[in-house]
Design a protein around this motif. Sequence first.
Motif, PDB file in Angstrom:
ATOM      1  N   VAL A   1       0.871  -1.175   0.000  1.00 42.67           N
ATOM      2  CA  VAL A   1       0.000   0.000   0.000  1.00 42.67           C
ATOM      3  C   VAL A   1       0.905   1.222   0.000  1.00 42.67           C
ATOM      4  CG1 VAL A   1      -1.761   1.299   1.236  1.00 42.67           C
ATOM      5  CG2 VAL A   1      -1.848  -1.194   1.227  1.00 42.67           C
ATOM      6  N   THR A   2       0.675   2.148  -0.910  1.00 50.14           N
ATOM      7  CA  THR A   2       1.510   3.339  -1.023  1.00 50.14           C
ATOM      8  C   THR A   2       0.640   4.583  -1.142  1.00 50.14           C
ATOM      9  OG1 THR A   2       1.638   3.085  -3.433  1.00 50.14           O
ATOM     10  CG2 THR A   2       3.401   2.091  -2.134  1.00 50.14           C
ATOM     11  N   VAL A   3       1.241   5.724  -0.875  1.00 50.06           N
ATOM     12  CA  VAL A   3       0.570   7.010  -1.001  1.00 50.06           C
ATOM     13  C   VAL A   3       1.293   7.827  -2.063  1.00 50.06           C
ATOM     14  CG1 VAL A   3      -0.006   9.181   0.131  1.00 50.06           C
ATOM     15  CG2 VAL A   3      -0.271   7.028   1.365  1.00 50.06           C
ATOM     16  N   VAL A   4       0.527   8.378  -2.998  1.00 48.88           N
ATOM     17  CA  VAL A   4       1.078   9.259  -4.028  1.00 48.88           C
ATOM     18  C   VAL A   4       0.532  10.652  -3.767  1.00 48.88           C
ATOM     19  CG1 VAL A   4       1.232   9.757  -6.489  1.00 48.88           C
ATOM     20  CG2 VAL A   4       1.182   7.375  -5.697  1.00 48.88           C
ATOM     21  N   GLN A   5       1.417  11.590  -3.439  1.00 46.99           N
ATOM     22  CA  GLN A   5       0.999  12.942  -3.118  1.00 46.99           C
ATOM     23  C   GLN A   5       0.685  13.716  -4.395  1.00 46.99           C
ATOM     24  OE1 GLN A   5       3.791  14.870  -0.500  1.00 46.99           O
ATOM     25  NE2 GLN A   5       3.944  13.099   0.868  1.00 46.99           N
ATOM     26  N   LEU A   6      -0.498  14.328  -4.422  1.00 49.51           N
ATOM     27  CA  LEU A   6      -0.931  15.110  -5.570  1.00 49.51           C
ATOM     28  C   LEU A   6      -1.128  16.562  -5.148  1.00 49.51           C
ATOM     29  CD1 LEU A   6      -3.552  12.568  -6.952  1.00 49.51           C
ATOM     30  CD2 LEU A   6      -1.172  12.824  -7.649  1.00 49.51           C
ATOM     31  N   GLY A   7      -1.590  17.389  -6.062  1.00 52.17           N
ATOM     32  CA  GLY A   7      -1.820  18.790  -5.760  1.00 52.17           C
ATOM     33  C   GLY A   7      -3.194  19.045  -5.169  1.00 52.17           C
TER      34      GLY A   7
ATOM     35  N   GLY B   1      -4.199  19.703  -2.238  1.00 55.88           N
ATOM     36  CA  GLY B   1      -4.502  19.076  -0.954  1.00 55.88           C
ATOM     37  C   GLY B   1      -5.000  17.647  -1.064  1.00 55.88           C
ATOM     38  N   MET B   2      -4.730  16.968  -2.169  1.00 54.68           N
ATOM     39  CA  MET B   2      -5.223  15.618  -2.381  1.00 54.68           C
ATOM     40  C   MET B   2      -4.061  14.639  -2.537  1.00 54.68           C
ATOM     41  SD  MET B   2      -8.474  16.158  -2.272  1.00 54.68           S
ATOM     42  CE  MET B   2      -9.239  14.649  -2.920  1.00 54.68           C
ATOM     43  N   ALA B   3      -4.371  13.358  -2.391  1.00 55.86           N
ATOM     44  CA  ALA B   3      -3.387  12.294  -2.562  1.00 55.86           C
ATOM     45  C   ALA B   3      -4.114  11.026  -2.967  1.00 55.86           C
ATOM     46  CB  ALA B   3      -2.596  12.065  -1.269  1.00 55.86           C
ATOM     47  N   GLU B   4      -3.374  10.066  -3.494  1.00 54.62           N
ATOM     48  CA  GLU B   4      -3.931   8.769  -3.875  1.00 54.62           C
ATOM     49  C   GLU B   4      -3.369   7.690  -2.967  1.00 54.62           C
ATOM     50  OE1 GLU B   4      -3.129   7.971  -7.951  1.00 54.62           O
ATOM     51  OE2 GLU B   4      -4.733   9.267  -8.711  1.00 54.62           O
ATOM     52  N   LEU B   5      -4.256   6.864  -2.431  1.00 53.37           N
ATOM     53  CA  LEU B   5      -3.858   5.697  -1.647  1.00 53.37           C
ATOM     54  C   LEU B   5      -3.972   4.486  -2.560  1.00 53.37           C
ATOM     55  CD1 LEU B   5      -3.077   4.542   1.152  1.00 53.37           C
ATOM     56  CD2 LEU B   5      -5.537   4.236   1.586  1.00 53.37           C
ATOM     57  N   ARG B   6      -2.845   3.886  -2.886  1.00 56.26           N
ATOM     58  CA  ARG B   6      -2.820   2.795  -3.859  1.00 56.26           C
ATOM     59  C   ARG B   6      -2.471   1.476  -3.173  1.00 56.26           C
ATOM     60  NH1 ARG B   6       0.536   5.483  -8.962  1.00 56.26           N
ATOM     61  NH2 ARG B   6      -0.901   7.233  -9.335  1.00 56.26           N
ATOM     62  N   ALA B   7      -3.179   0.431  -3.550  1.00 55.46           N
ATOM     63  CA  ALA B   7      -2.924  -0.907  -3.013  1.00 55.46           C
ATOM     64  C   ALA B   7      -2.598  -1.846  -4.166  1.00 55.46           C
ATOM     65  CB  ALA B   7      -4.131  -1.411  -2.236  1.00 55.46           C
ATOM     66  N   TYR B   8      -1.496  -2.545  -4.067  1.00 60.26           N
ATOM     67  CA  TYR B   8      -1.093  -3.532  -5.067  1.00 60.26           C
ATOM     68  C   TYR B   8      -1.486  -4.896  -4.516  1.00 60.26           C
ATOM     69  CZ  TYR B   8       1.861  -5.841  -8.577  1.00 60.26           C
ATOM     70  OH  TYR B   8       2.328  -6.601  -9.617  1.00 60.26           O
ATOM     71  N   LEU B   9      -2.568  -5.473  -5.042  1.00 59.92           N
ATOM     72  CA  LEU B   9      -3.183  -6.666  -4.493  1.00 59.92           C
ATOM     73  C   LEU B   9      -3.438  -7.694  -5.591  1.00 59.92           C
ATOM     74  CD1 LEU B   9      -5.998  -4.951  -2.359  1.00 59.92           C
ATOM     75  CD2 LEU B   9      -3.857  -5.879  -1.478  1.00 59.92           C
ATOM     76  N   PRO B  10      -3.677  -8.956  -5.212  1.00 59.19           N
ATOM     77  CA  PRO B  10      -4.181  -9.914  -6.194  1.00 59.19           C
ATOM     78  C   PRO B  10      -5.481  -9.406  -6.799  1.00 59.19           C
ATOM     79  CG  PRO B  10      -3.423 -11.072  -4.229  1.00 59.19           C
ATOM     80  CD  PRO B  10      -3.359  -9.601  -3.919  1.00 59.19           C
ATOM     81  N   ALA B  11      -5.674  -9.651  -8.087  1.00 59.04           N
ATOM     82  CA  ALA B  11      -6.802  -9.058  -8.823  1.00 59.04           C
ATOM     83  C   ALA B  11      -8.141  -9.420  -8.214  1.00 59.04           C
ATOM     84  CB  ALA B  11      -6.748  -9.504 -10.282  1.00 59.04           C
ATOM     85  N   VAL B  12      -8.294 -10.662  -7.752  1.00 60.43           N
ATOM     86  CA  VAL B  12      -9.590 -11.068  -7.212  1.00 60.43           C
ATOM     87  C   VAL B  12      -9.925 -10.275  -5.954  1.00 60.43           C
ATOM     88  CG1 VAL B  12      -8.704 -12.960  -5.788  1.00 60.43           C
ATOM     89  CG2 VAL B  12     -11.044 -13.072  -6.696  1.00 60.43           C
ATOM     90  N   GLN B  13      -8.911  -9.921  -5.153  1.00 62.44           N
ATOM     91  CA  GLN B  13      -9.146  -9.097  -3.969  1.00 62.44           C
ATOM     92  C   GLN B  13      -9.474  -7.663  -4.358  1.00 62.44           C
ATOM     93  OE1 GLN B  13      -5.833  -9.399  -1.283  1.00 62.44           O
ATOM     94  NE2 GLN B  13      -5.974 -11.624  -1.084  1.00 62.44           N
ATOM     95  N   ALA B  14      -8.714  -7.106  -5.294  1.00 60.12           N
ATOM     96  CA  ALA B  14      -8.930  -5.714  -5.687  1.00 60.12           C
ATOM     97  C   ALA B  14     -10.312  -5.532  -6.321  1.00 60.12           C
ATOM     98  CB  ALA B  14      -7.832  -5.277  -6.658  1.00 60.12           C
TER      99      ALA B  14
END
Length: 488
Positions: free
Chosen positions: A181-187, A189-202
């Motif tokens: 799980v990672t956070v990508v900081q955007l402009g 005041g926003m950010a993206e929380l990304r999860a790299y998971l098996p496709a069936v879980q995502a």
Amino acid sequence: MKAKPQIRDEAITGLEDATRNIRVAEATRLEHLARGYGAVTGGDMATRAYITEAALALGVSEPRVASMLGLAVFLTDTYRDTHALVRTGEISLRHAEIITDAGMVITNVTAAGVDQAAIALALEQDELAEQRRHAYEQEVLVYARELTPNRLRPVAKRLAERWAVEPIEVRQAREAKKRRVTVVQLGEGMAELRAYLPAVQALGLYDHLTRVGRAVKRGLIPAPARPEGLGLGAEQPEPTVIDADGTGSGAEAPDTRGLDELRADAFYALLSRDPFDAAEAAAHSTGAELQGRVQLVLTAAGVDALLNTHGGTITRDSNTPAGDVKCELKGYGPIDIESVRPLIAGRQQWDLVTVCTHTGTVIRTDTYRPNKSQERFLVARDGHCRFPGCVSPVYRSEIDHTIDAALGGHTATDNLAHLCRSHHTLKGNSDWTVRQLAGGVLEWTAPSGRIHIDRPRDLLPEHRASRHTPKRKVRFQPTVREPEVHPF
């Protein structure tokens, strides 16, 4: 003065011509990009300088140019037949991206060591991978000519899988160790929380959030709270209904948030509560009782593989022979069957589907407890909404009478098909018309009079594609033991 139908017809013709011209222009742009890259000398810094200048010329970001450059090299060096179709406008650049992305699994396994034997082995594996990519390209182009990009993606993945050097089980096990799980900081005041998971879980989690959002829209469950700090920085009051006399009744107004906003708010609400605080969990249980849904397709070969590994018995109500396919996640593509074993074990009933090996279409369906046979057949045959290009899954679609029952249409599988709510409404309230031909083929007629054919999904694309693949006098003779052939 021209009549409105004529104006509309000319507009659609103009859109078709413009789309074809755009496709040709995109192919030309990639050719220029690849040609310039081929003239770059001087190492990484020279390449970076070229990408920077190309980004300014194209008016896009440098990462986008790097992505375009990778596609350009693939098309000009490896997928030449795909490139030729893009140049003539027969398929779009998006089709080409999907074809090359799916083909990434067809690569050589790097040999260990630096001695001459290892180098020779690597070269031989490179040649083997090139031959496999060519065979895959000929198969997938059969579908690229007639499918939209979103429908092509799972077909391309399945076809590429049967030519992969490493089986899906090995690749998925390797990638599963990289889940994160990672956070990508955007402009703004926003950010993206990304999860790299098996496709069936995502996909299951995304469907869970979607079900929460839709249930809130229908007033079936409480709405998730709006996260504090949104808006002007102050906590926003709950909306109330204003009576005719100007006073507030105190009743809550309908939730005006869009589905994307509700997904995001439900995601935060489900994750932010303290799982060890029973009172807090009860107070913030929005959508917790709902479950995400995914659609899995197993074959007899997949079931047999599980039984051989883990034991157990299963009773079939027919003598359908086992096939080669193991497991596919609908809307995504092939996955490791072991990764979804808990889901398979928890399912008490499965629908049995008999498929024609020549056409890939459904012949019949059966089950261990016969009921709703027509619904089972349509779910197996359609797989998604049957409006051209739509991929809304069957569990978000409705079974529609092609000829309305009120007009004498019979309730049989040759007069029934799945349509999502949007296209179901369109069919009944616009100038679009449809008739069902033999084999479940739907012939849609647009308001302009143009015909659009939507065929039932092909459950065995490798069989149909292989019949269109030119026979090549090539023998695959790798010096190492090949993995089992995977027909996805």
